[in-house]
Write a protein that holds these residues in place. Sequence first.
Motif, mmCIF file in Angstrom:
data_model
loop_
_atom_site.group_PDB
_atom_site.id
_atom_site.type_symbol
_atom_site.label_atom_id
_atom_site.label_comp_id
_atom_site.label_asym_id
_atom_site.label_seq_id
_atom_site.Cartn_x
_atom_site.Cartn_y
_atom_site.Cartn_z
ATOM 1 N N SER A 126 9.486 8.694 -4.422
ATOM 2 C CA SER A 126 10.732 8.720 -3.666
ATOM 3 C C SER A 126 10.770 7.632 -2.598
ATOM 4 C CB SER A 126 10.922 10.100 -3.018
ATOM 5 O OG SER A 126 11.013 11.118 -3.993
ATOM 6 N N LEU A 127 9.672 7.477 -1.857
ATOM 7 C CA LEU A 127 9.621 6.480 -0.793
ATOM 8 C C LEU A 127 9.680 5.054 -1.355
ATOM 9 C CD1 LEU A 127 6.937 8.036 1.589
ATOM 10 C CD2 LEU A 127 9.328 7.597 2.139
ATOM 11 N N PHE A 128 8.944 4.812 -2.426
ATOM 12 C CA PHE A 128 8.933 3.473 -3.011
ATOM 13 C C PHE A 128 10.285 3.149 -3.643
ATOM 14 C CE2 PHE A 128 4.537 1.558 -3.353
ATOM 15 C CZ PHE A 128 4.028 2.301 -2.301
ATOM 16 N N ARG A 129 10.959 4.170 -4.155
ATOM 17 C CA ARG A 129 12.288 3.963 -4.720
ATOM 18 C C ARG A 129 13.268 3.524 -3.626
ATOM 19 N NH1 ARG A 129 12.885 8.652 -6.585
ATOM 20 N NH2 ARG A 129 12.246 8.285 -8.744
ATOM 21 N N ILE A 130 13.210 4.205 -2.490
ATOM 22 C CA ILE A 130 14.099 3.869 -1.366
ATOM 23 C C ILE A 130 13.832 2.449 -0.867
ATOM 24 C CG2 ILE A 130 14.662 4.435 1.033
ATOM 25 C CD1 ILE A 130 14.011 7.369 0.343
ATOM 26 N N ALA A 131 12.543 2.087 -0.783
ATOM 27 C CA ALA A 131 12.170 0.776 -0.238
ATOM 28 C C ALA A 131 12.156 -0.323 -1.291
ATOM 29 C CB ALA A 131 10.795 0.867 0.417
ATOM 30 N N ASN A 132 12.380 0.055 -2.569
ATOM 31 C CA ASN A 132 12.364 -0.909 -3.671
ATOM 32 C C ASN A 132 11.041 -1.668 -3.743
ATOM 33 O OD1 ASN A 132 13.394 -2.264 -5.920
ATOM 34 N ND2 ASN A 132 14.185 -3.956 -4.676
ATOM 35 N N ILE A 133 9.935 -0.904 -3.732
ATOM 36 C CA ILE A 133 8.589 -1.475 -3.831
ATOM 37 C C ILE A 133 8.025 -1.163 -5.212
ATOM 38 C CG2 ILE A 133 6.239 -1.430 -2.899
ATOM 39 C CD1 ILE A 133 7.408 -0.578 -0.233
ATOM 40 N N SER A 134 7.329 -2.093 -5.803
ATOM 41 C CA SER A 134 6.763 -1.931 -7.139
ATOM 42 C C SER A 134 5.849 -0.698 -7.212
ATOM 43 C CB SER A 134 5.964 -3.175 -7.526
ATOM 44 O OG SER A 134 5.272 -2.968 -8.745
ATOM 45 N N ARG A 135 5.994 0.068 -8.302
ATOM 46 C CA ARG A 135 5.168 1.264 -8.494
ATOM 47 C C ARG A 135 3.688 0.931 -8.655
ATOM 48 N NH1 ARG A 135 5.270 3.856 -12.846
ATOM 49 N NH2 ARG A 135 6.549 2.429 -14.081
ATOM 50 N N ARG A 136 3.385 -0.298 -9.050
ATOM 51 C CA ARG A 136 1.984 -0.641 -9.282
ATOM 52 C C ARG A 136 1.144 -0.571 -8.000
ATOM 53 N NH1 ARG A 136 0.812 -6.524 -11.226
ATOM 54 N NH2 ARG A 136 2.629 -6.203 -12.592
ATOM 55 N N LEU A 137 1.804 -0.511 -6.831
ATOM 56 C CA LEU A 137 1.074 -0.410 -5.567
ATOM 57 C C LEU A 137 0.773 1.036 -5.166
ATOM 58 C CD1 LEU A 137 2.847 -3.119 -3.353
ATOM 59 C CD2 LEU A 137 0.841 -3.348 -4.833
ATOM 60 N N ILE A 138 1.392 2.003 -5.843
ATOM 61 C CA ILE A 138 1.186 3.400 -5.476
ATOM 62 C C ILE A 138 -0.277 3.831 -5.588
ATOM 63 C CG2 ILE A 138 1.706 5.790 -6.138
ATOM 64 C CD1 ILE A 138 4.546 4.982 -6.701
ATOM 65 N N PRO A 139 -0.993 3.529 -6.695
ATOM 66 C CA PRO A 139 -2.403 3.940 -6.772
ATOM 67 C C PRO A 139 -3.251 3.389 -5.632
ATOM 68 C CG PRO A 139 -1.613 3.327 -8.941
ATOM 69 C CD PRO A 139 -0.537 2.921 -7.968
ATOM 70 N N GLY A 140 -3.017 2.137 -5.245
ATOM 71 C CA GLY A 140 -3.807 1.545 -4.172
ATOM 72 C C GLY A 140 -3.584 2.237 -2.843
ATOM 73 N N VAL A 141 -2.323 2.587 -2.543
ATOM 74 C CA VAL A 141 -2.023 3.256 -1.271
ATOM 75 C C VAL A 141 -2.607 4.661 -1.245
ATOM 76 C CG1 VAL A 141 -0.199 4.000 0.284
ATOM 77 C CG2 VAL A 141 0.105 1.925 -1.044
ATOM 78 N N ILE A 142 -2.471 5.395 -2.353
ATOM 79 C CA ILE A 142 -3.041 6.744 -2.408
ATOM 80 C C ILE A 142 -4.561 6.682 -2.306
ATOM 81 C CG2 ILE A 142 -3.351 8.782 -3.858
ATOM 82 C CD1 ILE A 142 -0.567 8.378 -4.959
ATOM 83 N N ALA A 143 -5.173 5.724 -2.984
ATOM 84 C CA ALA A 143 -6.624 5.572 -2.909
ATOM 85 C C ALA A 143 -7.063 5.261 -1.481
ATOM 86 C CB ALA A 143 -7.089 4.462 -3.857
ATOM 87 N N LEU A 144 -6.302 4.427 -0.791
ATOM 88 C CA LEU A 144 -6.623 4.095 0.600
ATOM 89 C C LEU A 144 -6.583 5.340 1.474
ATOM 90 C CD1 LEU A 144 -7.077 2.174 2.979
ATOM 91 C CD2 LEU A 144 -4.600 1.730 3.002
ATOM 92 N N GLY A 145 -5.572 6.180 1.298
ATOM 93 C CA GLY A 145 -5.443 7.368 2.136
ATOM 94 C C GLY A 145 -6.382 8.493 1.776
ATOM 95 N N ALA A 146 -6.787 8.563 0.491
ATOM 96 C CA ALA A 146 -7.578 9.707 0.044
ATOM 97 C C ALA A 146 -9.032 9.391 -0.263
ATOM 98 C CB ALA A 146 -6.929 10.319 -1.201
ATOM 99 N N PHE A 147 -9.325 8.177 -0.749
ATOM 100 C CA PHE A 147 -10.676 7.862 -1.231
ATOM 101 C C PHE A 147 -11.496 7.032 -0.255
ATOM 102 C CE2 PHE A 147 -8.755 7.697 -5.806
ATOM 103 C CZ PHE A 147 -8.438 9.045 -5.704
ATOM 104 N N SER A 148 -11.014 6.847 0.975
ATOM 105 C CA SER A 148 -11.774 5.986 1.891
ATOM 106 C C SER A 148 -12.056 6.676 3.219
ATOM 107 C CB SER A 148 -11.048 4.651 2.087
ATOM 108 O OG SER A 148 -9.767 4.829 2.683
ATOM 109 N N PHE A 149 -11.322 6.332 4.277
ATOM 110 C CA PHE A 149 -11.703 6.783 5.623
ATOM 111 C C PHE A 149 -11.600 8.284 5.819
ATOM 112 C CE2 PHE A 149 -7.232 5.734 5.665
ATOM 113 C CZ PHE A 149 -6.628 6.635 6.525
ATOM 114 N N THR A 150 -10.597 8.933 5.218
ATOM 115 C CA THR A 150 -10.488 10.389 5.386
ATOM 116 C C THR A 150 -11.529 11.132 4.565
ATOM 117 O OG1 THR A 150 -8.793 10.406 3.658
ATOM 118 C CG2 THR A 150 -8.036 10.386 5.955
ATOM 119 N N MET A 151 -12.108 10.478 3.596
ATOM 120 C CA MET A 151 -13.097 11.106 2.728
ATOM 121 C C MET A 151 -14.504 11.027 3.302
ATOM 122 S SD MET A 151 -13.848 10.333 -1.328
ATOM 123 C CE MET A 151 -14.879 8.858 -1.122
#
Length: 428
Positions: A126-151
């Motif tokens: 939903s957020l990427f649709r509103i901002a017109n950002i390529s879906r290919r960046l979604i995995p990287g952002v989720i990985a950054l938030g979930a698989f790094s500093f918070t983990m």
Amino acid sequence: MISILIGLAIIIILAYLGCSMIWVAPLAAGVVAYGGGLDLLDSYTGAYMEGFAGFVKAWFPIFLLGAIFGKMMELTGMATSIANTISKVIGAKRAILGVLVSTAILTYGGVSLFVVVFAVYPLALSLFRIANISRRLIPGVIALGAFSFTMVAMPGTPQIQNLLPMPYFGTTPMAAPLMGIVASIIMAVGGYLYMIYREKRLKAKGEGFSEPDSHIIIEKIKKTPPNFFLSLLPLVFVVVTINAFKVPIVLSLTIAVVLIMVLTWDRFKEFVHGVNEGAKGSLIAIINTSAEVGFGAIVKSVPAFEHFANSLLAIKANPLIAQAISVNLLSGIVGSSSGGMAIALSTFADKYKELALENNIPLDHLHRVTSLASAGLDVMPHNGAVLTLFAITKMRHKDSYMDVFVCAGGIPIIASIISILLASMGVV
């Protein structure tokens, strides 16, 4: 060891070519087993299937309910409602920041990494649709938030990667808080700046948002999204119940799905479709991940792997450095941060603990370095969480893997190195 390297090469190359891990992992496992001197048939029916079935047994309910939860959040318009509000607060152009913050809150709140992927993906869409950002960046952002500093880095995080070292070193989840905070800042800021750079590069090439091939028409959702606070309730319920009240995650997700239905009863026509689609998505994700876990089980059963583990003990260096190298390499080989850490701790913990005490190195530092080091090479292409991430987001390795590796592998390694240097200098 050569057979292990060949097996890893097979997985990496074929994954980049878009081949399914369902058959690639058994093929690579067969190469490792045969080259390692194991009986091929016994390896498949024994170690491989034990690893495969063991993961399904432990995680299927969570994958199923997590997928249904995420799909229901999407189809009922709750994810859209939350996305619209986040866009208004932080600005529609800051979709990457919105997804990052949402993912980090859920992960630090104790929600399983796999569940976080299911829950955040519809919000990210939903957020990427509103901002017109390529879906290919979604995995990287989720990985950054979930698989790094918070983990692994933020003091007190309830993720297993921060809890495993505790019984070995007599520490707490808050071990070495300053070191953890410094590492968290490096990972979060570095990863965010990288993703912003990637966004600008893709937009300069004219690449914007595109709907997934199998995505349903969501015109009804766009017209009348539910109230923001009502939409937020299921997410808050999951975080609060599993942390404050220690409710089992399976029960928490089940109630959360029912809560979604109650709060959006006027959209009951979407319920059956949402449950069906979520269930189908969960099967693809868990079979892919289980196939990789089976490969890891074969790797660990090869005699050469034990020799490799023992050779790491011969590393003569600062125990913080030696521990970091050991955990990172083992996590990369087995494709699991918690798996590599568990092997390293059971094999090396006593020796490195003794060396740390001899060199007046606080065990809190050893704990934090162990956790930090598990985030790095663990996100090799055959990592279970990475495979799940791509299965859910409908992306391929060649589309998004580099972003995942930079945010959840390369930058965390840099953060670990800087943290060790600062600890050796007595700064943290």
